[in-house]
Design a protein around this motif. Sequence first.
Motif: not given
Length: 491
Positions: A56-59, A176-178, A423-424, A485-486
Amino acid sequence: MSQARFASCIPLPIEHKALVNVIEKARDWGLMHGVAMRDKKHFNKDVIQVAPFVLLPSPFPKTEFEKAVELQPILNELMHKVAHNDEFLEHTLQNALQVDEFTKSLYDIWVKVRNEGITQPISLGMLRSDIMLESRCPHTENQCAKHTPYCSWKQVEINSIASGFGHLGPVSREIQSYILRQLGHPDLIKNMPENKALSGLCSGITDAYDLFGVPSAVILFVVEEVSYNICDQRFHEFEIAEKRPDIMIHRKTLNEIFEETTLNDKKQLILDGRPVAVVYYRSGYEPAQYPSQREWDARLRVERSTAIKCPSIQYQLAGTKKVQQALASPGVLEKFMGSGPSTSRVRDIFTGLYSLDFDENGERAVEMGLKDAEKFVLKPQREGGGHNVYGAEVREALQRMRHSRERAAYILMERILPPLVQGYVIRPGATMPPPVVDLVSELGIFGVIIGTSEKIFHNRQVGHMLRTKLADADEGGVAAGLGALDSPYLV
Ligand code: ADP
Ligand code: MG
Ligand code: MG
């Protein structure tokens, strides 16, 4: 005090079955869209595997992200001026050169080509400024108005050679959008900023090509003997091939450049009978990439030529850690930028950077490092990750080098402590499902600048990349197998 923390973009943990399912899909999505690298352990040229990525994208705070994006053209121009200030580079690197053979070899090439006369006044800078949020508030008890749970971001370093992830940055947003769509959260995608790093960086190469102005000319990518980060590199070629089918691109190692290129009487670099317009280095930033004199001779030949280099040798020198440290010294930024608001904005992004030269300041820095080793990172003049010294080893290294000239090849930098997020991390071959872990991120902002010492033709910010690592890891290089990657999720 516990370390500052962001909430993840969706509540964790994700239910077991949904998690396993989405990871399986995402890995295949990644493989089929170039979120991939070659395997270092079991190298096979024909095989790629999914690159490590964060599910998941990181804040990342929106205001800080925007500040970084806005500042990039100012940093580009600063680096451009530094690269063209001979006196400053000479003075700044003087002590490090005495003890660092690699920097000395680059420096000697620079001196040689300057003495012979500059054949190509235009430089192409494709820079990446790497930053981390600083969660330690300098104010008592984290009580400043801004502290939520960070104060602001600080610059880790700025890269002027082989700044990678022009493809892997944008495609991390796509994977991450997917994933967010598969998990039923398509509404969150709007918080992930658009990222056009690949086309932006490639436009830098083609703009330089057009400035060279010879229709039959080619572009040359300088590559390692074995490219593990092959997707990232190749997508630059594919992008240029699609937008500019008129331009031929070659990939060559320094050794192949030694064997296959010549300089003609106009100092053009000739490859396969055609002049080279732009040389884009994805190799040449560390000693192991110059195993013999042939590679150094090839580098000198390229620097002597009329090709527009990314980077030209003075740009590579301007990207050294020593220069970064010197820029943070009192009064130095003002010399390059005057004393307006831009100068204070740049000064704000510097964390403590200290010279280890044999003078009063250097002695003070050694004392500081010995006393509070955990608060610092010790950095040599190297690129590509894995060279810095952290934690208790800072003390050991300083004790060992205290009376040795070797220490002038290092700088001491305050350690940045970024906020955590859960996160994962998905790695090839790892057990499923992965555990929820604490992570920290490093954001890279890309910039392109093209110009001579007199005139700047193009200067723009062109995109970003985010790398994330386990909170207790010192370094986070993705190609080195440490980071993942993020992409940023703006909050
Ligand atoms: P390189 O040119 O080899 O990439 P860096 O200065 O970027 O060198 O250091 C490598 C990594 O070490 C960074 O990506 C970051 O994870 C970590 N690092 C470097 N400097 C700091 C710092 N001041 N505080 C915290 N981490 C740092
Ligand atoms: Mg670097
Ligand atoms: Mg780095």
